[in-house]
Scaffold this motif. Sequence first.
Motif, mmCIF file in Angstrom:
data_model
loop_
_atom_site.group_PDB
_atom_site.id
_atom_site.type_symbol
_atom_site.label_atom_id
_atom_site.label_comp_id
_atom_site.label_asym_id
_atom_site.label_seq_id
_atom_site.Cartn_x
_atom_site.Cartn_y
_atom_site.Cartn_z
ATOM 1 N N GLU A 7 43.113 86.950 44.023
ATOM 2 C CA GLU A 7 43.577 86.533 42.706
ATOM 3 C C GLU A 7 43.931 85.053 42.725
ATOM 4 O OE1 GLU A 7 47.269 87.618 39.795
ATOM 5 O OE2 GLU A 7 46.355 89.229 40.939
ATOM 6 N N GLU A 8 43.545 84.361 41.653
ATOM 7 C CA GLU A 8 43.925 82.956 41.517
ATOM 8 C C GLU A 8 45.423 82.872 41.307
ATOM 9 O OE1 GLU A 8 41.569 81.826 38.139
ATOM 10 O OE2 GLU A 8 39.916 81.168 39.397
ATOM 11 N N LYS A 9 46.016 81.804 41.801
ATOM 12 C CA LYS A 9 47.448 81.627 41.597
ATOM 13 C C LYS A 9 47.748 80.166 41.303
ATOM 14 C CE LYS A 9 48.604 80.967 46.481
ATOM 15 N NZ LYS A 9 49.453 81.359 47.576
ATOM 16 N N GLU A 10 48.854 79.959 40.640
ATOM 17 C CA GLU A 10 49.305 78.598 40.379
ATOM 18 C C GLU A 10 49.827 77.997 41.671
ATOM 19 O OE1 GLU A 10 52.257 79.325 37.339
ATOM 20 O OE2 GLU A 10 50.792 78.974 35.757
ATOM 21 N N ILE A 11 49.635 76.702 41.820
ATOM 22 C CA ILE A 11 50.115 75.991 42.996
ATOM 23 C C ILE A 11 51.193 75.007 42.539
ATOM 24 C CG2 ILE A 11 49.504 74.399 44.865
ATOM 25 C CD1 ILE A 11 48.292 77.197 45.200
ATOM 26 N N VAL A 12 52.314 75.020 43.254
ATOM 27 C CA VAL A 12 53.436 74.155 42.908
ATOM 28 C C VAL A 12 53.531 73.006 43.909
ATOM 29 C CG1 VAL A 12 55.950 74.010 42.626
ATOM 30 C CG2 VAL A 12 54.707 76.053 41.853
ATOM 31 N N TYR A 57 43.114 76.885 41.654
ATOM 32 C CA TYR A 57 43.394 77.482 42.962
ATOM 33 C C TYR A 57 42.195 77.292 43.883
ATOM 34 C CZ TYR A 57 44.575 80.978 46.492
ATOM 35 O OH TYR A 57 44.852 81.628 47.675
ATOM 36 N N LYS A 58 42.431 76.766 45.047
ATOM 37 C CA LYS A 58 41.438 76.468 46.083
ATOM 38 C C LYS A 58 40.513 75.306 45.722
ATOM 39 C CE LYS A 58 41.660 80.443 48.912
ATOM 40 N NZ LYS A 58 40.972 81.347 49.778
ATOM 41 N N ALA A 59 40.801 74.595 44.652
ATOM 42 C CA ALA A 59 39.998 73.431 44.276
ATOM 43 C C ALA A 59 40.570 72.174 44.932
ATOM 44 C CB ALA A 59 40.001 73.257 42.761
#
Length: 186
Positions: A7-12, A57-59
Amino acid sequence: TVNVVEEEKEIVMTIDKQNNWKNVYIYAWDYAGAKIFGEWPGTLVEGNTVTFPKEYYKAEVNYILNDGTSLLKTVDLKATLSDNFSVVLPADNTPGRFIVYNCPDWGKYLYIYNNKDNTISLGSWGGASLSTHDVYAYKYCDISAFIDKDFNFILNGDGHKTKDLWTYGNDGWVKKDGCHYYTYII
Protein backbone atom coordinates in the motif's frame (compact mmCIF):
# COMPACT_ATOMS: atom_id res chain seq x y z
CA THR A 1 1.44 -18.03 -5.24
CA VAL A 2 0.37 -15.12 -3.13
CA ASN A 3 0.43 -11.63 -4.54
CA VAL A 4 1.44 -9.11 -1.92
CA VAL A 5 0.19 -5.64 -2.69
CA GLU A 6 2.17 -2.92 -0.98
CA GLU A 7 0.00 0.00 0.00
CA GLU A 8 1.17 3.51 -0.80
CA LYS A 9 1.76 5.68 2.23
CA GLU A 10 2.46 9.29 2.97
CA ILE A 11 6.05 10.14 3.81
CA VAL A 12 6.83 12.72 6.49
CA MET A 13 9.94 14.87 6.35
CA THR A 14 10.94 16.49 9.65
CA ILE A 15 12.98 19.69 9.42
CA ASP A 16 15.51 20.37 12.16
CA LYS A 17 15.71 24.15 11.79
CA GLN A 18 18.90 25.37 13.41
CA ASN A 19 19.13 28.52 11.31
CA ASN A 20 17.54 31.92 11.90
CA TRP A 21 15.00 31.82 9.07
CA LYS A 22 11.64 33.17 10.17
CA ASN A 23 9.76 30.91 7.72
CA VAL A 24 10.64 27.75 5.82
CA TYR A 25 8.99 26.89 2.50
CA ILE A 26 9.33 23.69 0.51
CA TYR A 27 9.43 23.67 -3.27
CA ALA A 28 9.47 20.15 -4.73
CA TRP A 29 9.16 18.42 -8.10
CA ASP A 30 9.20 14.89 -9.48
CA TYR A 31 11.02 13.36 -12.47
CA ALA A 32 8.30 14.61 -14.85
CA GLY A 33 8.55 18.16 -13.51
CA ALA A 34 5.25 18.12 -11.59
CA LYS A 35 5.36 20.69 -8.79
CA ILE A 36 4.37 18.79 -5.67
CA PHE A 37 3.83 21.85 -3.44
CA GLY A 38 2.96 24.47 -6.06
CA GLU A 39 4.86 27.28 -7.72
CA TRP A 40 7.94 28.94 -6.21
CA PRO A 41 8.51 29.42 -3.30
CA GLY A 42 6.30 26.39 -2.61
CA THR A 43 4.29 25.74 0.54
CA LEU A 44 4.96 27.27 3.94
CA VAL A 45 6.04 24.56 6.39
CA GLU A 46 3.78 24.59 9.44
CA GLY A 47 5.63 23.47 12.54
CA ASN A 48 8.58 21.36 11.50
CA THR A 49 7.07 18.65 9.27
CA VAL A 50 6.13 18.26 5.63
CA THR A 51 3.96 15.40 4.37
CA PHE A 52 4.51 14.16 0.84
CA PRO A 53 1.30 12.80 -0.78
CA LYS A 54 1.00 9.01 -0.92
CA GLU A 55 1.20 8.92 -4.73
CA TYR A 56 4.89 9.81 -4.32
CA TYR A 57 5.63 6.75 -2.17
CA LYS A 58 8.88 5.18 -3.42
CA ALA A 59 9.36 8.01 -5.94
CA GLU A 60 12.51 10.07 -6.24
CA VAL A 61 11.77 13.75 -5.70
CA ASN A 62 13.85 16.91 -5.78
CA TYR A 63 13.25 19.72 -3.34
CA ILE A 64 14.57 23.08 -2.19
CA LEU A 65 13.97 24.54 1.25
CA ASN A 66 13.82 28.34 1.21
CA ASP A 67 12.74 31.32 3.28
CA GLY A 68 10.13 32.51 0.78
CA THR A 69 12.63 34.50 -1.29
CA SER A 70 15.06 33.59 -4.02
CA LEU A 71 18.03 34.38 -1.79
CA LEU A 72 18.03 32.13 1.26
CA LYS A 73 17.65 28.62 -0.04
CA THR A 74 19.29 25.24 -0.04
CA VAL A 75 20.92 23.64 -3.03
CA ASP A 76 18.73 21.16 -4.95
CA LEU A 77 18.21 18.19 -2.63
CA LYS A 78 16.93 14.69 -3.53
CA ALA A 79 15.13 11.96 -1.65
CA THR A 80 13.62 8.59 -2.47
CA LEU A 81 10.39 8.57 -0.49
CA SER A 82 10.34 5.11 1.07
CA ASP A 83 10.55 6.02 4.77
CA ASN A 84 10.04 9.08 6.94
CA PHE A 85 13.22 11.14 7.08
CA SER A 86 14.82 14.24 8.61
CA VAL A 87 16.66 17.19 7.10
CA VAL A 88 18.91 19.52 9.09
CA LEU A 89 18.99 23.20 8.12
CA PRO A 90 22.16 24.19 9.95
CA ALA A 91 22.84 27.69 11.17
CA ASP A 92 25.38 29.43 9.02
CA ASN A 93 26.60 32.60 10.63
CA THR A 94 30.24 31.65 10.61
CA PRO A 95 32.23 34.69 11.73
CA GLY A 96 34.53 36.20 9.15
CA ARG A 97 32.71 35.10 6.00
CA PHE A 98 31.96 37.09 2.89
CA ILE A 99 28.85 35.49 1.37
CA VAL A 100 27.77 35.98 -2.27
CA TYR A 101 24.13 35.17 -3.08
CA ASN A 102 23.07 34.51 -6.69
CA CYS A 103 26.75 34.20 -7.61
CA PRO A 104 27.21 33.58 -11.35
CA ASP A 105 29.15 30.50 -12.47
CA TRP A 106 32.09 32.72 -13.41
CA GLY A 107 32.29 34.17 -9.87
CA LYS A 108 35.30 32.31 -8.49
CA TYR A 109 37.34 34.92 -6.61
CA LEU A 110 36.91 37.85 -4.24
CA TYR A 111 39.57 40.53 -4.57
CA ILE A 112 39.79 43.04 -1.70
CA TYR A 113 42.22 45.74 -2.66
CA ASN A 114 41.92 48.72 -0.33
CA ASN A 115 39.91 50.56 2.22
CA LYS A 116 39.46 54.24 3.03
CA ASP A 117 43.00 54.31 4.42
CA ASN A 118 44.44 52.15 1.61
CA THR A 119 45.92 49.76 4.18
CA ILE A 120 44.41 46.36 3.44
CA SER A 121 44.39 43.84 0.61
CA LEU A 122 43.46 40.21 0.09
CA GLY A 123 46.31 38.86 -1.98
CA SER A 124 47.20 39.64 -5.55
CA TRP A 125 44.71 39.90 -8.40
CA GLY A 126 42.10 37.55 -8.53
CA GLY A 127 41.98 37.35 -4.75
CA ALA A 128 40.64 34.67 -2.44
CA SER A 129 38.92 31.61 -3.93
CA LEU A 130 35.18 31.36 -3.28
CA SER A 131 33.87 28.05 -1.98
CA THR A 132 30.41 26.70 -2.69
CA HIS A 133 28.41 25.96 0.45
CA ASP A 134 27.36 22.30 0.56
CA VAL A 135 23.84 22.98 1.91
CA TYR A 136 22.97 26.58 1.10
CA ALA A 137 22.96 28.03 -2.40
CA TYR A 138 25.75 30.60 -2.17
CA LYS A 139 29.52 31.01 -2.42
CA TYR A 140 31.78 32.33 0.32
CA CYS A 141 35.33 32.98 1.47
CA ASP A 142 37.03 33.84 4.74
CA ILE A 143 37.73 37.53 5.31
CA SER A 144 38.06 37.44 9.10
CA ALA A 145 41.03 39.86 9.00
CA PHE A 146 38.77 42.53 7.47
CA ILE A 147 35.50 41.97 9.31
CA ASP A 148 35.43 45.29 11.15
CA LYS A 149 36.87 47.30 8.27
CA ASP A 150 35.34 48.97 5.23
CA PHE A 151 36.88 47.94 1.93
CA ASN A 152 36.64 47.92 -1.86
CA PHE A 153 36.19 44.60 -3.63
CA ILE A 154 35.70 42.97 -7.02
CA LEU A 155 34.07 39.60 -7.69
CA ASN A 156 35.81 37.99 -10.66
CA GLY A 157 36.70 34.86 -12.62
CA ASP A 158 36.86 33.35 -16.12
CA GLY A 159 37.54 36.75 -17.71
CA HIS A 160 34.55 38.45 -16.06
CA LYS A 161 34.38 40.86 -13.16
CA THR A 162 32.01 43.17 -11.35
CA LYS A 163 32.59 46.89 -11.21
CA ASP A 164 34.44 48.42 -8.27
CA LEU A 165 32.26 47.75 -5.21
CA TRP A 166 32.58 48.79 -1.57
CA THR A 167 31.26 48.17 1.91
CA TYR A 168 31.41 51.65 3.43
CA GLY A 169 28.67 54.25 3.65
CA ASN A 170 24.94 53.90 3.17
CA ASP A 171 25.41 53.27 -0.54
CA GLY A 172 27.74 50.32 -0.05
CA TRP A 173 27.07 47.14 -2.04
CA VAL A 174 27.05 44.68 0.83
CA LYS A 175 25.23 44.22 4.08
CA LYS A 176 27.28 43.75 7.21
CA ASP A 177 25.37 41.37 9.46
CA GLY A 178 26.50 42.34 12.93
CA CYS A 179 30.18 41.56 13.41
CA HIS A 180 29.85 38.10 11.89
CA TYR A 181 29.79 38.27 8.11
CA TYR A 182 29.10 40.32 5.03
CA THR A 183 26.57 39.45 2.33
CA TYR A 184 26.62 40.61 -1.28
CA ILE A 185 23.54 40.02 -3.42
CA ILE A 186 23.99 40.04 -7.18
